[in-house]
Write an enzyme that holds these catalytic residues in place. Structure first.
Site, PDB file in Angstrom:
ATOM      1  N   THR A  26       5.416  80.058  33.127  1.00 18.00           N
ATOM      2  CA  THR A  26       5.248  79.396  34.412  1.00 18.00           C
ATOM      3  C   THR A  26       6.546  78.714  34.830  1.00 18.00           C
ATOM      4  O   THR A  26       7.112  77.920  34.086  1.00 18.00           O
ATOM      5  CB  THR A  26       4.105  78.356  34.389  1.00 18.00           C
ATOM      6  N   ASP A  27       6.986  79.066  36.034  1.00 23.42           N
ATOM      7  CA  ASP A  27       8.190  78.476  36.627  1.00 23.42           C
ATOM      8  C   ASP A  27       7.895  78.246  38.098  1.00 23.42           C
ATOM      9  O   ASP A  27       8.490  78.852  38.977  1.00 23.42           O
ATOM     10  CB  ASP A  27       9.379  79.419  36.429  1.00 23.42           C
TER      11      ASP A  27
END
Length: 246
Positions: A139-140
């Site tokens: 997750t970014d």
């Protein structure tokens, strides 16, 4: 960067999307002074931002066949994984169609049957479930105002865990002010057994969490990190040395 040429300047309902180029590097920006993604044009698979390098640490603990990236941006993580892991299947989820289009046009994204690009809300995507569980979920999720606060919610972490295989790993790129977020740590530990994190030194707090405990000793992990460093073009050992249990 040296002199920057503005290659692309557009906007959607969530804000500006700009791409700069100085002949050596290409940068995606969502705000003044912001670098959302950066690639070196000659070697786009070599990660330029330190936090993205740290996000590769799970490759020491698993050999993923299937990966999902939440937050494509300019595709730096996609480039690196595609280069590092032969025959990997990668799904990238990006909220903004304009960002997806810009990434495809300007950032030399690898293409092929094993790469899937989806325009969708990542939070909703996790709630609805992926078609197949993944070995690694990254997750970014950032926008013009910083990190998507939905990442910190118990429901999101739980849904991420549901989309990860029983021996899989989760990577969260957070801000440093989440280092002492005990609520977040407790939520993660409800679903993951092996939870580690590191301060990248640039304002990011990267958390990696495995559903099974990895018992590799320090010598083995360092040797593996050295091997991967040579292949990936940056020093993964630097980030391994900062990684500790939380």
């Amino acid at each position: 960067m040296s002199h920057q040429n503005l290659l692309h300047d557009s906007a959607d309902d969530l804000g500006p999307i700009r791409i700069f180029d100085d002949g050596q590097y290409r940068v995606l920006s969502f705000a003044e002074g912001d670098e959302q993604s950066r690639i070196r044009l000659s070697t786009p698979h070599i990660l330029q931002h330190e936090y993205t390098q740290a996000m590769m640490l799970p490759l020491l603990f698993c050999e993923p066949k299937r990966v999902c990236i939440l937050g494509l941006g300019g595709g730096a993580l996609l480039h690196a994984l595609h280069h590092a892991v032969p025959a990997i299947h990668i799904t990238a989820v990006e909220l903004r169609q304009e960002v997806m289009d810009a990434a495809e046009m300007y950032f030399k994204l690898p293409r092929g049957k094993r790469i899937t690009l989806n325009v969708a809300n990542a939070i909703d995507c996790m709630a609805e479930g992926l078609p197949k569980k993944v070995d690694l979920l990254m997750t970014d999720l950032y926008n013009t105002e910083g990190m998507d606060q939905g990442v910190l919610q118990a429901s999101f972490i739980e849904n991420c865990a549901k989309n990860i295989k029983d021996d899989g790993w989760l990577v969260l790129n957070c801000w440093m002010n989440d280092k002492n977020n005990q609520d977040l740590t407790d939520i993660i530990k409800k679903h993951f057994i092996d939870v580690r994190a590191l301060d990248t030194g640039g304002g990011n707090w990267v958390i990696i969490a495995g559903k099974r405990m990895n018992h590799g000793n320090a010598k083995e992990l360092k040797a593996h990190a050295l091997s991967l460093s040579n292949h990936m073009g940056f020093q993964l050992t630097k980030w391994l040395s900062r990684l500790s249990a939380v």
